[in-house]
Design a protein around this motif. Sequence first.
Motif, PDB file in Angstrom:
ATOM      1  N   PHE A 169      14.160  41.892  14.151  1.00 42.99           N
ATOM      2  CA  PHE A 169      13.595  43.189  13.792  1.00 42.99           C
ATOM      3  C   PHE A 169      14.656  44.276  13.869  1.00 42.99           C
ATOM      4  O   PHE A 169      15.738  44.056  14.404  1.00 42.99           O
ATOM      5  CB  PHE A 169      12.416  43.521  14.722  1.00 42.99           C
ATOM      6  CG  PHE A 169      11.195  42.697  14.423  1.00 42.99           C
ATOM      7  CD1 PHE A 169      10.243  43.146  13.528  1.00 42.99           C
ATOM      8  CD2 PHE A 169      11.013  41.460  15.019  1.00 42.99           C
ATOM      9  CE1 PHE A 169       9.129  42.385  13.229  1.00 42.99           C
ATOM     10  CE2 PHE A 169       9.904  40.684  14.733  1.00 42.99           C
ATOM     11  CZ  PHE A 169       8.960  41.150  13.836  1.00 42.99           C
ATOM     12  N   PRO A 170      14.357  45.465  13.331  1.00 45.76           N
ATOM     13  CA  PRO A 170      15.346  46.544  13.338  1.00 45.76           C
ATOM     14  C   PRO A 170      15.847  46.877  14.746  1.00 45.76           C
ATOM     15  O   PRO A 170      15.131  46.730  15.733  1.00 45.76           O
ATOM     16  CB  PRO A 170      14.582  47.731  12.746  1.00 45.76           C
ATOM     17  CG  PRO A 170      13.501  47.121  11.928  1.00 45.76           C
ATOM     18  CD  PRO A 170      13.131  45.860  12.654  1.00 45.76           C
ATOM     19  N   ALA A 171      17.065  47.362  14.784  1.00 39.19           N
ATOM     20  CA  ALA A 171      17.712  47.722  16.048  1.00 39.19           C
ATOM     21  C   ALA A 171      17.151  49.051  16.576  1.00 39.19           C
ATOM     22  O   ALA A 171      16.390  49.746  15.898  1.00 39.19           O
ATOM     23  CB  ALA A 171      19.213  47.843  15.826  1.00 39.19           C
ATOM     24  N   CYS A 172      17.576  49.371  17.777  1.00 36.49           N
ATOM     25  CA  CYS A 172      17.110  50.587  18.448  1.00 36.49           C
ATOM     26  C   CYS A 172      17.309  51.829  17.576  1.00 36.49           C
ATOM     27  O   CYS A 172      16.452  52.715  17.546  1.00 36.49           O
ATOM     28  CB  CYS A 172      17.841  50.780  19.774  1.00 36.49           C
ATOM     29  SG  CYS A 172      17.476  49.500  20.993  1.00 36.49           S
ATOM     30  N   LYS A 173      18.427  51.901  16.875  1.00 38.86           N
ATOM     31  CA  LYS A 173      18.718  53.075  16.039  1.00 38.86           C
ATOM     32  C   LYS A 173      17.596  53.323  15.025  1.00 38.86           C
ATOM     33  O   LYS A 173      17.197  54.461  14.796  1.00 38.86           O
ATOM     34  CB  LYS A 173      20.058  52.862  15.338  1.00 38.86           C
ATOM     35  CG  LYS A 173      20.551  54.050  14.584  1.00 38.86           C
ATOM     36  CD  LYS A 173      21.938  53.782  14.032  1.00 38.86           C
ATOM     37  CE  LYS A 173      22.465  54.984  13.301  1.00 38.86           C
ATOM     38  NZ  LYS A 173      23.823  54.778  12.793  1.00 38.86           N
ATOM     39  N   GLU A 174      17.089  52.258  14.435  1.00 40.81           N
ATOM     40  CA  GLU A 174      15.998  52.392  13.461  1.00 40.81           C
ATOM     41  C   GLU A 174      14.672  52.686  14.155  1.00 40.81           C
ATOM     42  O   GLU A 174      13.850  53.436  13.643  1.00 40.81           O
ATOM     43  CB  GLU A 174      15.891  51.125  12.619  1.00 40.81           C
ATOM     44  CG  GLU A 174      17.094  50.875  11.747  1.00 40.81           C
ATOM     45  CD  GLU A 174      17.389  52.032  10.797  1.00 40.81           C
ATOM     46  OE1 GLU A 174      16.445  52.537  10.164  1.00 40.81           O
ATOM     47  OE2 GLU A 174      18.564  52.431  10.707  1.00 40.81           O
ATOM     48  N   LEU A 224       1.307  50.727   8.527  1.00 40.64           N
ATOM     49  CA  LEU A 224       0.959  49.628   9.421  1.00 40.64           C
ATOM     50  C   LEU A 224       2.200  48.821   9.791  1.00 40.64           C
ATOM     51  O   LEU A 224       2.397  48.464  10.950  1.00 40.64           O
ATOM     52  CB  LEU A 224      -0.103  48.730   8.782  1.00 40.64           C
ATOM     53  CG  LEU A 224      -0.608  47.586   9.645  1.00 40.64           C
ATOM     54  CD1 LEU A 224      -1.224  48.118  10.938  1.00 40.64           C
ATOM     55  CD2 LEU A 224      -1.613  46.748   8.883  1.00 40.64           C
ATOM     56  N   ARG A 225       3.054  48.555   8.821  1.00 38.27           N
ATOM     57  CA  ARG A 225       4.284  47.804   9.080  1.00 38.27           C
ATOM     58  C   ARG A 225       5.192  48.564  10.049  1.00 38.27           C
ATOM     59  O   ARG A 225       5.724  47.988  10.988  1.00 38.27           O
ATOM     60  CB  ARG A 225       5.029  47.534   7.778  1.00 38.27           C
ATOM     61  CG  ARG A 225       6.293  46.717   7.989  1.00 38.27           C
ATOM     62  CD  ARG A 225       7.151  46.609   6.721  1.00 38.27           C
ATOM     63  NE  ARG A 225       8.332  45.827   6.944  1.00 38.27           N
ATOM     64  CZ  ARG A 225       9.400  46.225   7.613  1.00 38.27           C
ATOM     65  NH1 ARG A 225       9.436  47.418   8.162  1.00 38.27           N
ATOM     66  NH2 ARG A 225      10.451  45.451   7.768  1.00 38.27           N
ATOM     67  N   GLU A 226       5.405  49.855   9.800  1.00 41.27           N
ATOM     68  CA  GLU A 226       6.258  50.659  10.682  1.00 41.27           C
ATOM     69  C   GLU A 226       5.702  50.678  12.107  1.00 41.27           C
ATOM     70  O   GLU A 226       6.447  50.516  13.071  1.00 41.27           O
ATOM     71  CB  GLU A 226       6.376  52.097  10.167  1.00 41.27           C
ATOM     72  CG  GLU A 226       7.161  52.235   8.890  1.00 41.27           C
ATOM     73  CD  GLU A 226       7.047  53.613   8.285  1.00 41.27           C
ATOM     74  OE1 GLU A 226       8.002  54.025   7.599  1.00 41.27           O
ATOM     75  OE2 GLU A 226       6.008  54.293   8.489  1.00 41.27           O
ATOM     76  N   TRP A 227       4.389  50.862  12.217  1.00 41.31           N
ATOM     77  CA  TRP A 227       3.747  50.896  13.532  1.00 41.31           C
ATOM     78  C   TRP A 227       3.938  49.566  14.257  1.00 41.31           C
ATOM     79  O   TRP A 227       4.286  49.531  15.430  1.00 41.31           O
ATOM     80  CB  TRP A 227       2.259  51.215  13.371  1.00 41.31           C
ATOM     81  CG  TRP A 227       1.512  51.236  14.668  1.00 41.31           C
ATOM     82  CD1 TRP A 227       1.380  52.288  15.517  1.00 41.31           C
ATOM     83  CD2 TRP A 227       0.806  50.145  15.254  1.00 41.31           C
ATOM     84  NE1 TRP A 227       0.632  51.920  16.605  1.00 41.31           N
ATOM     85  CE2 TRP A 227       0.267  50.606  16.477  1.00 41.31           C
ATOM     86  CE3 TRP A 227       0.575  48.822  14.884  1.00 41.31           C
ATOM     87  CZ2 TRP A 227      -0.491  49.791  17.306  1.00 41.31           C
ATOM     88  CZ3 TRP A 227      -0.178  48.019  15.724  1.00 41.31           C
ATOM     89  CH2 TRP A 227      -0.702  48.505  16.911  1.00 41.31           C
ATOM     90  N   PHE A 228       3.733  48.452  13.535  1.00 42.83           N
ATOM     91  CA  PHE A 228       3.879  47.120  14.122  1.00 42.83           C
ATOM     92  C   PHE A 228       5.318  46.876  14.595  1.00 42.83           C
ATOM     93  O   PHE A 228       5.546  46.404  15.709  1.00 42.83           O
ATOM     94  CB  PHE A 228       3.451  46.041  13.118  1.00 42.83           C
ATOM     95  CG  PHE A 228       3.591  44.652  13.643  1.00 42.83           C
ATOM     96  CD1 PHE A 228       2.675  44.146  14.553  1.00 42.83           C
ATOM     97  CD2 PHE A 228       4.651  43.843  13.235  1.00 42.83           C
ATOM     98  CE1 PHE A 228       2.808  42.860  15.049  1.00 42.83           C
ATOM     99  CE2 PHE A 228       4.790  42.562  13.732  1.00 42.83           C
ATOM    100  CZ  PHE A 228       3.868  42.071  14.645  1.00 42.83           C
ATOM    101  N   VAL A 229       6.280  47.206  13.746  1.00 44.38           N
ATOM    102  CA  VAL A 229       7.692  47.023  14.102  1.00 44.38           C
ATOM    103  C   VAL A 229       8.043  47.856  15.330  1.00 44.38           C
ATOM    104  O   VAL A 229       8.695  47.371  16.260  1.00 44.38           O
ATOM    105  CB  VAL A 229       8.602  47.387  12.909  1.00 44.38           C
ATOM    106  CG1 VAL A 229      10.051  47.538  13.334  1.00 44.38           C
ATOM    107  CG2 VAL A 229       8.470  46.341  11.807  1.00 44.38           C
TER     108      VAL A 229
END
Length: 103
Positions: free
Chosen positions: A21-26, A41-46
């Motif tokens: 999954f995306p790193a801390c920076k993202e 929903l995707r952003e919230w889940f990630v």
Amino acid sequence: MRMKEANLKFTKFNDWVWRKFPACKEVVKLVTASMDGPLTLREWFVMKLHLYSCDSCINFLNQVKFIRFTLRHGEEGLDEQNSNVRLSDEARDRLKKGVINER
């Protein structure tokens, strides 16, 4: 609101999340965006999945919440646990200089 210090846990689950999954920076961008409006929903889940595995980002989220709360309610809104949280005169001067230099 009590702030929790970061304490990274190196587990198989966390290692998998950090690789897939995306790193801390993202995630920092997602945390900030979540304060301004709803995430997809995707952003919230990630974001949530990353927060379950990364105490550093939880610490960042708590700091952002604390800053927003303090800005909205002023010093009278601080509870006893955080009543001693203050910027030093030196830190205030650095912030002022930074703001002036950005103009």
